[in-house]
Design a protein around this motif. Structure first.
Motif, mmCIF file in Angstrom:
data_model
loop_
_atom_site.group_PDB
_atom_site.id
_atom_site.type_symbol
_atom_site.label_atom_id
_atom_site.label_comp_id
_atom_site.label_asym_id
_atom_site.label_seq_id
_atom_site.Cartn_x
_atom_site.Cartn_y
_atom_site.Cartn_z
ATOM 1 N N LEU A 736 0.711 -1.280 -0.064
ATOM 2 C CA LEU A 736 0.016 0.075 -0.056
ATOM 3 C C LEU A 736 0.807 1.438 -0.165
ATOM 4 O O LEU A 736 2.067 1.095 0.780
ATOM 5 C CB LEU A 736 -0.903 -0.077 1.192
ATOM 6 N N ASP A 737 0.586 2.141 -0.672
ATOM 7 C CA ASP A 737 1.194 3.612 -0.684
ATOM 8 C C ASP A 737 0.471 4.574 0.344
ATOM 9 O O ASP A 737 -0.622 4.520 0.048
ATOM 10 C CB ASP A 737 1.425 4.063 -2.091
ATOM 11 N N ASN A 738 1.132 5.426 0.928
ATOM 12 C CA ASN A 738 0.669 6.542 1.490
ATOM 13 C C ASN A 738 1.625 7.840 1.502
ATOM 14 O O ASN A 738 2.635 7.819 2.252
ATOM 15 C CB ASN A 738 0.326 6.177 2.909
ATOM 16 N N ILE A 772 -2.509 -2.513 -3.782
ATOM 17 C CA ILE A 772 -3.713 -2.787 -3.668
ATOM 18 C C ILE A 772 -4.646 -1.690 -3.205
ATOM 19 O O ILE A 772 -5.927 -1.801 -3.503
ATOM 20 C CB ILE A 772 -4.068 -4.009 -2.964
ATOM 21 N N SER A 773 -4.067 -0.579 -2.656
ATOM 22 C CA SER A 773 -4.774 0.398 -2.136
ATOM 23 C C SER A 773 -3.588 1.533 -1.784
ATOM 24 O O SER A 773 -2.465 1.279 -1.653
ATOM 25 C CB SER A 773 -5.552 -0.094 -0.862
ATOM 26 N N GLY A 774 -4.100 2.855 -1.668
ATOM 27 C CA GLY A 774 -3.172 3.875 -1.205
ATOM 28 C C GLY A 774 -3.966 5.228 -0.847
ATOM 29 O O GLY A 774 -5.247 5.209 -1.035
ATOM 30 N N LYS A 775 -3.245 5.990 -0.515
ATOM 31 C CA LYS A 775 -3.920 7.366 -0.243
ATOM 32 C C LYS A 775 -2.902 8.441 -0.195
ATOM 33 O O LYS A 775 -1.677 8.042 0.173
ATOM 34 C CB LYS A 775 -4.719 7.359 1.215
ATOM 35 N N ASP A 776 -3.481 9.647 -0.767
ATOM 36 C CA ASP A 776 -2.335 10.536 -0.214
ATOM 37 C C ASP A 776 -2.942 11.956 0.617
ATOM 38 O O ASP A 776 -3.897 12.052 0.673
ATOM 39 C CB ASP A 776 -1.906 11.303 -1.853
ATOM 40 N N SER A 777 -1.972 12.491 1.111
ATOM 41 C CA SER A 777 -2.408 13.655 2.046
ATOM 42 C C SER A 777 -1.490 14.718 1.702
ATOM 43 O O SER A 777 -0.260 14.625 1.915
ATOM 44 C CB SER A 777 -2.497 12.940 3.401
ATOM 45 N N LEU A 778 -2.082 15.762 0.832
ATOM 46 C CA LEU A 778 -1.168 16.800 0.542
ATOM 47 C C LEU A 778 -1.373 18.022 1.579
ATOM 48 O O LEU A 778 -2.291 18.003 2.503
ATOM 49 C CB LEU A 778 -1.466 17.276 -0.914
#
Lengths: 987, 260
Positions: A736-738, A772-778
């Motif tokens: 997973l990427d964050n 399979i999933s991820g999210k970004d917080s900018l």
């Protein structure tokens, strides 16, 4: 009647809470001897008689064994005395204290009726020679968080039930966009905390002009929420002009005599340009698509990514961030952060049962001087303690083991800490997909809606400022884990009875986001006055966008409604029909008899103007430091072990229940004294089966200062190494990427984001490990006095791996004297961004890379060695390099070792040095312990790969390292090494 | 053979119910998870079970004090049924939060039933801690502790587990009656201070039983050491099939099979 019940410990009873607060006061730098008395106060408003209040106290509120109490009917009569200070802290109006409902229930159980309200406050009586300035520091910095609390004057508290009236006949508020100029549009966005830019405001104006009317306030709010960076990820999905500037090594400083033609050729940079349409699809999702693993069940489409587990179950995993709320109110922010991510698996498919949590924190350095803190920020140690408590409270109460995590410290997280929380869930096969059906009813389940968390989605999409704690205070929410636990228990029952057709959680954007998403293809109508409220006085738009916690939204066919409501009712969970799904693709909201919103779903979800942003990557001008080599590296090793980022995180880990649900196979702390740092944790979610899950993570923002690309590659390598270390294989591993980054409108920040996304693609493909999933917080920036402080671009890679047989798990502690110690993988002079350089106040430039010719092979071969049970212990070399890995294996096992550096594969064109070999952080390296009898078998598996037998485990307490010149360069008592490693964060 | 029936009491915030059921089932019983509302509304009859287990968790969020609100509910809603259950000589076990409930409801009390004279309060460390503890076991009095080795190894995971008493007399009674079943110790069974005694309990007390030996309450979690792979050091000390905790559940099930 009003009763004020004050409870405190009897004289002679040790008050652990009070002694903890005294320690916190000392942490504020106040070293004057003080004593502190703590009182719990219940302010009860009720129509009851004296005898009843006596029963309530003696049978419920007071522990007769250890506590005493007093009841007054009015304010305290307290006259100020010298050197004695009283501070009383209560929740702000509108902040719900979960205890109120429990106490009311318990009083009902006692058979007493007539309770109107119960409000708690805390009273601290501090005695000591403190100045009023010091009392103010203690009040403001420690005891009161003004976002949710206030310090009360003496006297009865105002009760919520009296102070707010229901709003019924609401005036419909229209916002005048049709006649607004551009300047006005921007102003409207700013004033309403909409965080919409001019293009977006113009698009909205155009849409409504078509209908010849202005939008209502709630229509505008709905658009702002749906179009927020937090919800729509416009940077990742938009258009990016990407420019890479590569320094031209042939560049010469031009002189005047040169002709103009050669000037053009002689450029300082070589420029590579590219247009990227949708960064997410062209990097991270692309890798997954191309890898096309048959065991990926649902990726990038639901609240969490889903992979196969066994023949009956799939498993899903999601990691989220909750950064801005945690900066303002660490406990509440982190509390609702973990609460929110737990609802992601619950809202994945038709609902998964959470099986473990992870948490990764980035804080400012804990010894940062309080006087230098930017205005409006809390001290990092306070943030750290609050965040850990918040996660502890919610995770433990939900009964979900917290298995894995990391804590990092860096000055640039001072004003903007990062709080990553993850949850994995188990979901039966056949329950992974869902579909809303026309005419299904919309049912909201769980917590009630309040004013908490208004504007959370938009607030978290902007920068924090020094005014944030005043303006955005309402964006911080208070969690109630028990409500969520009740929802979970009943939801699983309803799921297994097939009583609903679709589900999602109420997260950022509240009902607006949940209903908007579920009704995207059909349309929906919602009656806002039917939504159960915590208290009266909410406006219709507040009801719609409130991010009050512990709510799920279901779509339910009329036939199933009765049965569904019964399931929830049987365990006291509130469930209410608030509307239905239609088929005209329009979102309609009503408040009593008034229509307050009518928006096309197409415009809502696809009307957002696409951005074009500029991204520039420029190699920073950096160079390698010159460090004088020292002969004895023992003191350096101790210093590296004491670095906050390397040091033991036991203080945090022990506060989490990591064994609830009973599936623990490998714990976060291992070794002869249960205190060594495990590489990853292993859990078996089904107690009768030997099939397990491994969870690990990789994060290293320091490398990003040199190269965001190699930082990302390293994070993937690190997360995978840890899977290998405990006996897993990359073949059944998903990641997973964050991304947590600064303001993406700033081309160099976006540039580093883009190049790390490219690395994600490259190395996901290379290792064959899909995202399979991820999210970004900018926009993780803090604006103070006109200056913006950005966090370092921080990528977290989380890994989850299915393990067929957990009896093959290995731990990182050295097991037996005489066993052989190998290093597998090549050491290079890659000390850029290393802890070693950090202890020398340098950054360096030669950052660790991942060698595509060898890395994957090394990982796979080690997997076959563990699968054949040839390995007794294994630990990866990460921060602090081989030296730290060896030290940790020694003190975790309570055994020494003799190590010969000359035997390690070491490749460099430059100078060969002991400190470089010991502290280089080259990737894809492992220290492995093997029994002598397995020497040949182990070596034959690794044939053709770089490895060296560097020594053996000894029956002493001493770690001895002989350098490249065969003279000792480290000789250390393992207990002292352990002490260096444990002391810094032993709070 | 008929399997003894175990009722595992659930309510808002219960969270160790499933692994407790697993332990009882593995021990040869037939455990059911039942929400308290089902008993309070008489849909389910407590007297059809032989063993009552109150598992770990945070009942009602541990608001007011750990276990207090559930204790209050048992006292005021289920008093008769529980009194009858005890009088019939049936078995009760309370683990962690369940122990807190038993003590605060006065079901485990020295003086008389439903009168609290023992408490479990905040750990001296001031925080929740999850760690493995050695326990010196006294296997004579308590039905649940029969044949336990002298020292057993279970994890604790709680913030409010410090055992305290009304007065010293109570301690004398507990000792005299052999009601102190588990005491925190080192691996050799010597009573040692923190962190071996993880919460600062009086006399290192980790678990007690009632005068009959049929009601047991303990802070550590035997259901978390049912299988060898739950042991924190099985990767170095070798993998055993079962853990120390299983015998406790077997004892309960076996007693119920023979006597109830």
């Amino acid at each position: 009647m009003f009763y004020r019940v004050q409870i405190k410990e009897k004289p002679g009873i040790f008050d652990a809470q009070a002694s903890g607060i005294i320690k916190d006061i000392q942490d504020l730098g106040i070293q004057i001897p003080i004593s502190l008395e703590f009182c719990q106060i219940y302010n009860i408003e009720a129509d009851i008689v004296q005898a009843d209040i006596k029963r309530i106290c003696e049978e419920l509120l007071v522990d007769k064994i250890t506590q005493e109490y007093s009841v007054t009917e009015d304010a305290d009569s307290f006259s100020a005395r010298k050197d004695c200070f009283v501070i009383e802290v209560a929740y702000n109006l509108g902040v719900m204290d979960p205890t109120e409902a429990s106490v009311k229930k318990a009083i009902r159980d006692l058979g007493i009726k007539g309770i109107k309200s119960v409000q708690r406050s805390k009273k601290y009586i501090i005695r000591g020679k403190l100045s009023s300035a010091q009392i103010k520091i203690i009040t403001d910095k420690l005891l009161v968080n003004k976002v949710i609390q206030h310090s009360v004057g003496r006297g009865p508290q105002k009760c919520l039930s009296q102070s707010v009236n229901e709003l019924k006949a609401t005036e419909l508020n229209y916002v005048d966009l049709m006649s607004a100029t551009d300047a006005k549009l921007i102003n409207i966005s700013k004033k309403g905390q909409l965080f919409l830019n001019l293009d977006e405001m113009r698009a909205i104006k155009k849409y409504f002009t078509k209908f010849k009317r202005n939008p209502t306030d709630v229509e505008l709010e709905t658009l702002a929420q749906t179009w927020s960076e937090h919800c729509v990820h416009k940077t990742f999905r938009g258009k990016i002009e990407y420019i890479e500037k590569i320094p031209n090594s042939k560049f010469q400083i031009p002189n005047k005599s040169q002709n103009p033609k050669s000037k053009i050729k002689n450029k300082k940079f070589k420029i590579k340009k590219k247009i990227i349409n949708n960064l997410l699809k062209s990097t991270i999702m692309k890798a997954t698509k191309e890898l096309d693993k048959p065991w990926c069940v649902s990726v990038f489409s639901d609240n969490a990514g889903v992979i196969k587990f066994d023949k009956n179950y799939d498993v899903c995993f999601k990691v989220e961030t909750h950064n801005h709320p945690s900066a303002l109110e660490p406990f509440g922010g982190a509390n609702t952060g973990i609460g929110g991510v737990i609802r992601d698996p619950m809202g994945t498919g038709l609902g998964a049962k959470p099986i473990f949590n992870t948490d990764i924190f980035c804080f400012g350095t804990p010894d940062y001087p309080a006087s230098r803190l930017p205005k409006g920020t809390l001290h990092p140690k306070r943030i750290a303690k609050g965040v850990v408590s918040g996660v502890r409270d919610y995770g433990n109460k939900m009964g979900i083991p917290t298995l894995n995590g990391a804590v990092l410290f860096d000055e640039r997280y001072i004003a903007n800490p990062l709080v990553y929380c993850g949850t994995a869930g188990l979901i039966p096969k056949g329950k992974v997909f869902k579909k809303v059906k026309q005419s299904d009813l919309i049912v909201v389940v769980g917590g009630r809606t309040g004013r908490d968390g208004i504007h959370g989605a938009t607030f978290s999409s902007g920068e924090l400022t020094q005014e944030s704690e005043d303006v955005s205070g309402s964006a911080v929410q208070i969690g109630n884990p028990i409500t969520e636990k009740k929802v979970l228990d009943t939801l699983i029952t309803a799921r297994d009875k097939n009583l609903y057709s679709s589900i999602t959680d109420c997260g950022a954007g509240g009902l607006s986001s949940a209903v908007g998403e579920m009704g995207q293809d059909l349309g929906a109508e919602v009656y806002l006055d039917r939504v159960p409220l915590k208290y009266k006085g909410l406006k219709y738009d507040e009801i719609w966008i409130s991010e009050a916690q512990e709510r799920m939204v279901l779509s339910v066919s009329k036939n199933n409604l009765k049965k569904l409501l019964k399931v929830f009712e049987s365990e006291d969970v509130e469930a209410t029909v608030i509307g239905k799904f239609t088929n005209d693709k329009i979102l309609r909201l009503f408040y009593y008899d008034k229509k307050v919103c009518e928006l096309g779903m197409d415009f809502l979800h696809e009307g957002i103007p696409l951005y074009k942003k500029k991204a520039v990557v420029l190699k920073p001008k950096l160079k390698e430091p010159r460090i004088k080599p020292s002969k004895d590296l023992t003191p350096t090793l101790k210093k590296v072990l004491s670095d906050y980022n390397v040091a033991s995180k036991e203080w945090v880990i022990r506060q989490y229940d990591h064994e609830v649900q009973g599936g623990s196979v490998l714990k976060p702390l291992v070794g002869v004294n249960n205190d060594g740092p495990s590489d990853a944790s292993v859990v078996r979610p089904i107690l009768s089966s030997n099939k397990g899950l491994i969870v690990s993570c990789g994060i290293n923002p320091r490398y990003g200062e040199i190269s965001a690309y190699w930082m990302a590659a390293t994070c993937i390598d690190e997360a995978l190494r840890q899977i290998i270390c405990v006996g897993g294989s990359i073949k059944r591993t998903a990641i997973l990427d964050n991304f947590c980054w600064g303001n993406p409108d700033n081309p160099d920040r976006l540039g580093s984001l883009v190049s790390s996304a490219y690395a994600c693609y490259d190395f996901s493909k290379y290792f064959g490990v899909p995202f399979i999933s991820g999210k970004d917080s900018l926009n993780n920036e803090y604006r103070v006095d006109g200056k913006s402080i950005s966090i370092p671009g921080t990528l977290l890679i989380s890994a989850i791996s299915v393990m067929d047989d957990v009896t093959k798990v290995i731990s990182m502690d050295f097991k037996k004297p005489g066993n052989l110690i190998y290093i597998v993988g090549e050491t290079k002079n890659e000390l850029g961004g290393s802890i070693y350089y950090k202890t020398k106040n340098s950054l360096g430039v030669d950052v660790p890379r991942v060698d595509k010719n060898k890395a994957k092979n090394i990982l796979e071969k080690l997997s076959s060695a563990t699968d054949r049970s040839l390995v007794r212990s294994m630990h990866d070399c990460s921060e602090g390099g081989m030296a730290v890995a060896l030290s940790e294996m020694c003190f975790a096992g309570g055994l020494g070792a003799d190590i010969f550096l000359a035997e390690a594969p070491y490749k460099t064109k430059n100078e060969k040095r002991n400190d470089y070999v010991l502290f280089s952080e080259s990737n894809s390296r492992f220290v492995v312990e093997v029994e002598r009898k397995n020497k040949e078998k182990f070596e034959s598996i690794l044939k053709g790969l770089p490895f060296g037998m560097i020594g053996c485990v000894s029956n002493t307490d001493i770690l001895t390292v002989f350098g490249l010149d065969a003279k000792f360069c480290v000789k250390a008592d393992i207990n002292q090494l352990k002490e260096s490693w444990q002391a810094p964060l032993n709070w | 053979m008929v399997k003894p029936k175990i009722i595992i009491l659930r309510t808002a915030g219960t969270n160790c119910d499933k692994e407790t059921k697993f332990a009882f089932d593995l021990a040869g019983g037939k455990a059911e998870l039942v929400h308290i509302n089902e008993i309070a509304s008489s849909r389910i009859d407590l007297s059809s079970y032989q063993i009552l287990a109150i598992p770990g968790g945070f009942s009602y969020g541990d608001d007011v004090a750990a276990g207090k609100i559930l204790a209050n509910e048992l006292t005021f809603k289920l008093k008769e049924q529980i009194t009858k259950f005890i009088k019939q000589g049936k078995l009760i076990i309370g683990i962690c939060n369940g122990f807190q409930v038993l003590v605060k409801a006065g079901i485990l009390s020295v003086d008389s039933l439903f009168k609290q004279d023992i408490s479990l309060i905040n750990n001296d460390s001031g925080k929740f801690e999850d760690r493995w503890t050695y326990l010196k076991a006294q296997n004579k009095k308590c039905v649940w502790a029969r044949d336990l080795p002298e020292v057993v190894y279970f994890p604790v995971a709680h913030g409010e587990g410090k055992f305290v008493l009304d007065n010293k007399k109570v301690l004398g009674v507990l000792k005299e009656n052999g009601q102190i079943v588990f005491q925190y110790s080192n691996s050799k069974g010597t009573l040692t201070p923190y962190p071996d005694n993880p919460n600062g309990s009086l006399d290192n007390i980790a678990g007690i039983c009632d005068k009959t030996g049929r009601i047991l309450g303990l802070m550590p979690h035997p259901e978390r050491h049912i299988m060898g792979s739950q042991h924190p050091r099985w990767t170095r000390e070798g993998l055993k099939k079962y853990g120390d905790g299983l015998l406790i559940f077997k004892n309960g099930v076996e007693y119920a099979r023979k006597h109830l």
